[in-house]
Write a protein that holds these residues in place. Structure first.
Motif, PDB file in Angstrom:
ATOM      1  N   ILE A  70      -0.562 -10.692  15.551  1.00  0.00           N
ATOM      2  CA  ILE A  70      -0.141 -10.049  14.305  1.00  0.00           C
ATOM      3  C   ILE A  70      -1.176  -9.004  13.898  1.00  0.00           C
ATOM      4  CG2 ILE A  70       0.475 -10.414  11.883  1.00  0.00           C
ATOM      5  CD1 ILE A  70       1.290 -13.267  12.660  1.00  0.00           C
ATOM      6  N   TYR A  71      -2.439  -9.390  13.924  1.00  0.00           N
ATOM      7  CA  TYR A  71      -3.514  -8.421  13.702  1.00  0.00           C
ATOM      8  C   TYR A  71      -4.833  -9.001  14.191  1.00  0.00           C
ATOM      9  CZ  TYR A  71      -4.964 -10.979   9.402  1.00  0.00           C
ATOM     10  OH  TYR A  71      -5.386 -11.921   8.494  1.00  0.00           O
ATOM     11  N   THR A  72      -5.799  -8.124  14.409  1.00  0.00           N
ATOM     12  CA  THR A  72      -7.145  -8.527  14.778  1.00  0.00           C
ATOM     13  C   THR A  72      -8.094  -8.082  13.675  1.00  0.00           C
ATOM     14  OG1 THR A  72      -8.856  -8.432  16.503  1.00  0.00           O
ATOM     15  CG2 THR A  72      -7.627  -6.406  16.069  1.00  0.00           C
ATOM     16  N   GLY A  73      -9.228  -8.745  13.562  1.00  0.00           N
ATOM     17  CA  GLY A  73     -10.137  -8.416  12.474  1.00  0.00           C
ATOM     18  C   GLY A  73     -11.477  -9.099  12.614  1.00  0.00           C
ATOM     19  N   GLN A  74     -12.146  -9.301  11.480  1.00  0.00           N
ATOM     20  CA  GLN A  74     -13.429  -9.983  11.476  1.00  0.00           C
ATOM     21  C   GLN A  74     -13.410 -11.098  10.442  1.00  0.00           C
ATOM     22  OE1 GLN A  74     -15.875  -6.456   9.459  1.00  0.00           O
ATOM     23  NE2 GLN A  74     -17.084  -8.336   9.448  1.00  0.00           N
ATOM     24  N   TYR A 133     -13.282 -19.656   4.978  1.00  0.00           N
ATOM     25  CA  TYR A 133     -13.456 -18.422   5.738  1.00  0.00           C
ATOM     26  C   TYR A 133     -12.096 -17.718   5.826  1.00  0.00           C
ATOM     27  CZ  TYR A 133     -17.902 -20.449   7.329  1.00  0.00           C
ATOM     28  OH  TYR A 133     -19.157 -21.008   7.384  1.00  0.00           O
ATOM     29  N   LEU A 134     -12.127 -16.389   5.957  1.00  0.00           N
ATOM     30  CA  LEU A 134     -10.908 -15.592   6.034  1.00  0.00           C
ATOM     31  C   LEU A 134     -10.928 -14.739   7.295  1.00  0.00           C
ATOM     32  CD1 LEU A 134     -10.872 -14.233   2.363  1.00  0.00           C
ATOM     33  CD2 LEU A 134      -9.480 -16.113   3.252  1.00  0.00           C
ATOM     34  N   CYS A 135      -9.743 -14.488   7.857  1.00  0.00           N
ATOM     35  CA  CYS A 135      -9.632 -13.513   8.947  1.00  0.00           C
ATOM     36  C   CYS A 135      -9.208 -12.202   8.312  1.00  0.00           C
ATOM     37  CB  CYS A 135      -8.610 -13.967   9.992  1.00  0.00           C
ATOM     38  SG  CYS A 135      -8.561 -12.871  11.437  1.00  0.00           S
ATOM     39  N   LEU A 136     -10.166 -11.291   8.141  1.00  0.00           N
ATOM     40  CA  LEU A 136      -9.934 -10.022   7.454  1.00  0.00           C
ATOM     41  C   LEU A 136      -9.468  -8.960   8.450  1.00  0.00           C
ATOM     42  CD1 LEU A 136     -13.250 -10.016   5.372  1.00  0.00           C
ATOM     43  CD2 LEU A 136     -10.991 -10.731   4.586  1.00  0.00           C
ATOM     44  N   PRO A 137      -8.344  -8.274   8.191  1.00  0.00           N
ATOM     45  CA  PRO A 137      -7.854  -7.266   9.132  1.00  0.00           C
ATOM     46  C   PRO A 137      -8.776  -6.067   9.229  1.00  0.00           C
ATOM     47  CG  PRO A 137      -6.588  -7.200   7.097  1.00  0.00           C
ATOM     48  CD  PRO A 137      -7.479  -8.398   6.993  1.00  0.00           C
ATOM     49  N   ASN A 138      -8.743  -5.406  10.367  1.00  0.00           N
ATOM     50  CA  ASN A 138      -9.575  -4.220  10.585  1.00  0.00           C
ATOM     51  C   ASN A 138      -9.012  -2.965   9.925  1.00  0.00           C
ATOM     52  OD1 ASN A 138     -11.576  -5.505  12.079  1.00  0.00           O
ATOM     53  ND2 ASN A 138     -10.514  -5.191  14.034  1.00  0.00           N
ATOM     54  N   ASP A 139      -7.813  -3.062   9.358  1.00  0.00           N
ATOM     55  CA  ASP A 139      -7.215  -1.913   8.674  1.00  0.00           C
ATOM     56  C   ASP A 139      -6.863  -2.278   7.224  1.00  0.00           C
ATOM     57  OD1 ASP A 139      -5.279  -3.726   9.402  1.00  0.00           O
ATOM     58  OD2 ASP A 139      -3.773  -2.209   9.919  1.00  0.00           O
ATOM     59  N   PRO A 140      -7.870  -2.583   6.401  1.00  0.00           N
ATOM     60  CA  PRO A 140      -7.605  -3.024   5.030  1.00  0.00           C
ATOM     61  C   PRO A 140      -7.016  -1.913   4.166  1.00  0.00           C
ATOM     62  CG  PRO A 140      -9.927  -2.531   5.291  1.00  0.00           C
ATOM     63  CD  PRO A 140      -9.316  -2.442   6.661  1.00  0.00           C
ATOM     64  N   GLU A 141      -6.305  -2.306   3.136  1.00  0.00           N
ATOM     65  CA  GLU A 141      -5.843  -1.400   2.087  1.00  0.00           C
ATOM     66  C   GLU A 141      -6.710  -1.695   0.859  1.00  0.00           C
ATOM     67  OE1 GLU A 141      -1.228  -1.129   3.598  1.00  0.00           O
ATOM     68  OE2 GLU A 141      -1.719  -2.498   1.971  1.00  0.00           O
ATOM     69  N   MET A 149     -25.392 -15.932  20.225  1.00  0.00           N
ATOM     70  CA  MET A 149     -24.924 -14.723  19.544  1.00  0.00           C
ATOM     71  C   MET A 149     -25.495 -14.620  18.139  1.00  0.00           C
ATOM     72  SD  MET A 149     -20.922 -14.574  20.777  1.00  0.00           S
ATOM     73  CE  MET A 149     -20.619 -16.299  20.372  1.00  0.00           C
ATOM     74  N   ARG A 150     -26.693 -15.098  17.953  1.00  0.00           N
ATOM     75  CA  ARG A 150     -27.302 -15.121  16.621  1.00  0.00           C
ATOM     76  C   ARG A 150     -27.338 -13.733  15.991  1.00  0.00           C
ATOM     77  NH1 ARG A 150     -32.648 -14.878  14.409  1.00  0.00           N
ATOM     78  NH2 ARG A 150     -32.805 -16.202  12.551  1.00  0.00           N
ATOM     79  N   GLN A 151     -26.899 -13.673  14.741  1.00  0.00           N
ATOM     80  CA  GLN A 151     -26.901 -12.470  13.900  1.00  0.00           C
ATOM     81  C   GLN A 151     -25.920 -11.394  14.382  1.00  0.00           C
ATOM     82  OE1 GLN A 151     -30.999 -11.295  13.379  1.00  0.00           O
ATOM     83  NE2 GLN A 151     -31.450 -13.062  12.072  1.00  0.00           N
ATOM     84  N   LYS A 152     -24.936 -11.794  15.165  1.00  0.00           N
ATOM     85  CA  LYS A 152     -23.828 -10.902  15.490  1.00  0.00           C
ATOM     86  C   LYS A 152     -22.611 -11.316  14.665  1.00  0.00           C
ATOM     87  CE  LYS A 152     -25.155  -9.457  20.147  1.00  0.00           C
ATOM     88  NZ  LYS A 152     -25.239  -8.032  19.790  1.00  0.00           N
ATOM     89  N   GLU A 153     -21.802 -10.331  14.267  1.00  0.00           N
ATOM     90  CA  GLU A 153     -20.645 -10.622  13.439  1.00  0.00           C
ATOM     91  C   GLU A 153     -19.526 -11.277  14.258  1.00  0.00           C
ATOM     92  OE1 GLU A 153     -23.158  -9.166  10.921  1.00  0.00           O
ATOM     93  OE2 GLU A 153     -22.638  -7.936  12.631  1.00  0.00           O
ATOM     94  N   VAL A 154     -18.649 -11.990  13.539  1.00  0.00           N
ATOM     95  CA  VAL A 154     -17.644 -12.845  14.171  1.00  0.00           C
ATOM     96  C   VAL A 154     -16.249 -12.211  14.091  1.00  0.00           C
ATOM     97  CG1 VAL A 154     -16.666 -15.169  14.244  1.00  0.00           C
ATOM     98  CG2 VAL A 154     -19.012 -14.825  13.391  1.00  0.00           C
ATOM     99  N   PRO A 155     -15.571 -12.012  15.230  1.00  0.00           N
ATOM    100  CA  PRO A 155     -14.201 -11.491  15.207  1.00  0.00           C
ATOM    101  C   PRO A 155     -13.179 -12.620  15.051  1.00  0.00           C
ATOM    102  CG  PRO A 155     -14.888 -11.704  17.460  1.00  0.00           C
ATOM    103  CD  PRO A 155     -16.059 -12.158  16.611  1.00  0.00           C
ATOM    104  N   CYS A 156     -11.919 -12.222  14.865  1.00  0.00           N
ATOM    105  CA  CYS A 156     -10.834 -13.193  14.765  1.00  0.00           C
ATOM    106  C   CYS A 156      -9.523 -12.479  15.070  1.00  0.00           C
ATOM    107  CB  CYS A 156     -10.770 -13.830  13.374  1.00  0.00           C
ATOM    108  SG  CYS A 156     -10.598 -12.633  12.030  1.00  0.00           S
ATOM    109  N   ALA A 157      -8.498 -13.251  15.354  1.00  0.00           N
ATOM    110  CA  ALA A 157      -7.160 -12.701  15.596  1.00  0.00           C
ATOM    111  C   ALA A 157      -6.132 -13.659  15.015  1.00  0.00           C
ATOM    112  CB  ALA A 157      -6.918 -12.499  17.090  1.00  0.00           C
TER     113      ALA A 157
END
Length: 236
Positions: free
Chosen positions: A77-81, A96-104, A135-143
Motif C-alpha cells: 500500500i505504501y512504504t515509509g519510516q 510506533y507508527l508507519c509514516l508514509p514517505n509522501d506525507p500531506e 544498525m545502531r543510530q540508523k533510521e527504521v523503514p517500514c511497509a
C-alpha cells in the motif's frame, strides 16, 4: 425462491420446445417472463464477477517493520519510516507508527507538545538480537502490506514459525524502547531488517532495542532466561 426458479425453468423449456412450431408468436406474458429471466441471470453474474474483472478488496493488512517492501506476492500500500514519541518523554503516545514517505503536511502549530519523531535502531552490543545486523543510530523503514489471499492476521510472540494451518508472512524479533525510558509497544521487526538510508547520526527520537526473556513470573522452562525473543506474523 426454488419454486420460482423451477417455474421459470419449466416455462422456458416449453418456450424452447415450441420455438420451431409453425407461426408461433410469444404472447406478452411469455415475453415478460423471458425478460425477467434474462434480468435475473444478468444480475446474478454481476454479483459473481466484479465490474471490469477487478479482484475483491478483501484480505488483511499489516505493517512489515524494518523493511521497505512487502513479501513476494503481497501488495504494498505504501512504504515509509517508523515514527514515534521521543524516547525520554514521560507522557503522550506509546505506539510506533508507519509514516508514509509522501506525507500531506499540516499547517504551522505553535506548541511544545512535539511527539512525532523518527525511530532509530539501537541494535548493537548486548542490545542486538543474535540474528540481526548492527544498525545502531540508523533510521527504521517500514511497509504497509495487503495480503489479498487471507482473512485473519496474527502476530505470535516467542515463535519463529506459525502453527499448523497458518502461513508465515515474515518472522523476526521483538523490539521496543529501553526499560529505563518511556514505555512503548512491542514491534515484530523483520529478522532481515534494513536501514532507511545510509545516514548515521545520534538524532534519537523513538528508539528500538532488542529485549530478552526474564525468568521468574515467566516460567522457565518452557522459556529460557536471558535469550532474545523471536516473533512471527501469520495469516490464514
Amino acid at each position: 425462491m426454488l419454486l420460482y426458479l423451477a417455474f421459470i425453468t419449466a416455462t422456458l423449456t416449453v418456450l424452447v420446445q415450441c420455438h420451431d412450431c409453425k407461426d408461433y408468436d410469444l404472447s406478452a406474458s411469455d415475453q415478460s417472463l423471458v425478460d425477467m429471466m434474462k434480468h435475473y441471470l444478468h444480475t446474478s453474474r454481476k454479483e459473481e464477477c466484479p465490474p471490469g474483472g477487478k479482484s475483491s478488496t478483501s484480505g488483511v493488512t499489516y505493517v512489515r517493520w524494518g523493511k521497505k517492501g512487502c513479501p513476494n506476492g503481497v501488495d504494498m500500500i505504501y512504504t515509509g519510516q517508523v515514527g514515534g514519541n521521543y524516547y525520554s518523554n514521560k507522557g503522550g503516545c506509546v505506539n510506533y507508527l508507519c509514516l508514509p514517505n509522501d506525507p500531506e503536511n499540516g499547517d504551522a502549530l505553535s506548541s511544545d507538545n512535539g511527539q512525532l519523531y523518527g525511530t532509530e535502531y539501537e541494535t548493537a552490543g548486548s542490545h542486538k538480537p543474535s540474528g540481526m545486523k548492527d544498525m545502531r543510530q540508523k533510521e527504521v523503514p517500514c511497509a504497509v502490506c495487503h495480503q489479498r489471499k487471507r482473512s485473519v492476521l496474527l502476530m505470535i510472540p516467542a515463535r519463529k514459525t506459525c502453527y499448523k494451518g497458518w502461513t508465515s508472512e515474515y518472522s523476526g524479533y521483538l523490539l521496543t524502547d529501553h526499560k529505563t525510558y518511556s514505555s512503548k509497544e512491542y514491534l515484530c521487526v523483520d529478522k532481515n531488517a534494513e536501514p532507511l538510508d545510509n545516514k548515521t547520526g545520534n538524532e534519537d527520537g523513538a528508539l528500538l532495542y532488542g529485549i530478552s526473556a526474564k525468568c521468574g513470573s515467566l516460567r522457565c522452562p518452557p522459556y529460557k532466561d536471558a535469550t532474545d525473543v523471536r516473533c512471527v506474523v501469520c495469516t490464514k
